[in-house]
Design a protein around this motif. Structure first.
Motif, short mmCIF file in Angstrom:
data_model
loop_
_atom_site.label_atom_id
_atom_site.label_comp_id
_atom_site.label_asym_id
_atom_site.label_seq_id
_atom_site.Cartn_x
_atom_site.Cartn_y
_atom_site.Cartn_z
N ASP A 10 -16.67 -25.36 46.02
CA ASP A 10 -16.45 -26.03 47.29
C ASP A 10 -17.76 -26.13 48.05
N GLY A 11 -17.71 -26.92 49.13
CA GLY A 11 -18.89 -27.04 49.98
C GLY A 11 -18.89 -28.37 50.69
N PRO A 12 -19.81 -28.53 51.65
CA PRO A 12 -19.87 -29.78 52.41
C PRO A 12 -20.44 -30.95 51.60
N ALA A 13 -20.33 -32.14 52.16
CA ALA A 13 -20.84 -33.35 51.50
C ALA A 13 -22.33 -33.25 51.21
N GLY A 14 -22.71 -33.61 49.99
CA GLY A 14 -24.13 -33.66 49.64
C GLY A 14 -24.75 -32.34 49.24
N ALA A 15 -23.93 -31.31 49.08
CA ALA A 15 -24.49 -29.99 48.70
C ALA A 15 -24.81 -29.93 47.20
N SER A 96 -16.43 -43.95 52.53
CA SER A 96 -16.94 -42.66 53.04
C SER A 96 -16.62 -42.50 54.53
N ALA A 97 -16.67 -43.60 55.26
CA ALA A 97 -16.43 -43.52 56.71
C ALA A 97 -14.95 -43.27 57.04
N ASN A 98 -14.06 -43.66 56.12
CA ASN A 98 -12.62 -43.54 56.42
C ASN A 98 -11.92 -42.39 55.70
N VAL A 99 -12.58 -41.82 54.71
CA VAL A 99 -11.87 -40.84 53.86
C VAL A 99 -11.47 -39.55 54.60
N SER A 100 -12.25 -39.11 55.57
CA SER A 100 -11.89 -37.88 56.28
C SER A 100 -10.55 -38.04 57.00
N GLU A 171 -31.72 -41.26 58.85
CA GLU A 171 -31.20 -40.74 60.13
C GLU A 171 -29.72 -41.08 60.29
N GLN A 172 -29.36 -42.31 59.86
CA GLN A 172 -27.95 -42.72 59.94
C GLN A 172 -27.11 -41.85 58.99
N MET A 173 -27.66 -41.58 57.81
CA MET A 173 -26.94 -40.76 56.84
C MET A 173 -26.72 -39.35 57.39
N LYS A 174 -27.73 -38.81 58.08
CA LYS A 174 -27.59 -37.47 58.67
C LYS A 174 -26.44 -37.45 59.68
N ARG A 175 -26.39 -38.51 60.49
CA ARG A 175 -25.31 -38.59 61.49
C ARG A 175 -23.95 -38.71 60.80
N ASP A 176 -23.88 -39.55 59.76
CA ASP A 176 -22.60 -39.76 59.05
C ASP A 176 -22.12 -38.46 58.41
N ILE A 177 -23.05 -37.75 57.76
CA ILE A 177 -22.66 -36.51 57.06
C ILE A 177 -22.25 -35.44 58.07
#
Ligand code: DC
Length: 221
Positions: A10-15, A96-100, A171-177
């Motif tokens: 397990d773990g957060p996105a992008g780990a 990715s934006a809607n899956v959560s 920077e946008q990716m950081k905000r999205d994640i």
């Protein structure tokens, strides 16, 4: 019931979970189950069928109609939804934006967890996700929780998309994640949380090979 080998990552996105999980499963000769892809598939299907995520009755009806199948193909594992290959389609920024929002619906989680547990009952599996060690496979023999700094996780995701020819802004990716982490960690049902008996591994300064080697050594021991 036959005793099977169960490994939870397990773990957060992008780990680095999915790359590590794929390589490790290959080395161990067990099935790899990408549970995130299943939530992405439900999101894809809901968008395809134009079902509103707020309409819980429609979402439940949708779950009755969805048939997911993982197939091993020469280029790697592919995911099919009702016979349609959605391997690439579920990786878009729109999904990715809607899956959560989809992954927080109790009916969706119940259906996906049941399917995941059914697979684990019959064969040796390595699953990656957010709730594998806590909910899906609470008795898994090996549990790992992979993390990395937000900066590094965003960098990896950008690289992954760039390799597919998709232009992305770091920077946008950081905000999205960060937003996705927050939603995944704060939801009421099965939030992203480290299982008490999972081993935490920070992969920020490790290569993929180093992480795989580390996990393999722990399992082989
Ligand atoms: O690992 P991923 O980015 O493909 O996961 C997609 C989404 O699915 C992510 O927002 C969290 C959710 N997810 C989940 O809630 N439980 C899992 N076991 C796997 C993924």
């Amino acid at each position: 019931m036959k005793e099977t080998l169960q490994i939870a990552i397990d773990g957060p996105a992008g780990a680095g979970k999915s790359s590590v999980a794929k390589a490790l499963a290959k080395r161990l000769g067990c099935i790899y189950l990408d549970t995130g892809a299943m939530y992405r598939a439900v999101t894809w299907f809901a968008m395809q069928e134009q079902v509103s995520l707020e309409d819980s009755a429609a979402m439940e009806a949708l779950l009755e109609k969805i048939q997911l199948e993982f197939k091993e193909e020469p280029g790697g594992q592919h995911l099919y939804c009702n016979g349609v290959d959605i391997t690439e389609a579920i990786r878009t920024t729109e999904i990715s934006a809607n899956v959560s929002a989809v992954a927080m619906l109790p009916s969706v989680r119940e259906a996906m967890v049941a399917q995941q547990q059914k697979i684990a009952a019959d064969c040796d599996v390595l699953m990656d996700g957010r709730d594998i060690g806590t909910t899906v496979l609470p008795d898994a023999r090996y549990k790992f929780f992979l993390t990395a700094s937000l900066e590094e996780r965003a960098r990896r995701r950008c690289l992954e998309l760039q390799q597919k020819g998709i232009a992305v802004d770091l920077e946008q990716m950081k905000r999205d994640i960060a937003l996705r982490d927050e939603k995944d960690s704060k939801r009421a049902v099965s939030p992203l949380v480290q299982a008490a008996d999972a081993e935490r591994i920070d992969t920020s300064d490790m290569t993929l090979e180093e992480v795989v080697e580390k996990l393999f050594a722990k399992i082989a021991k």
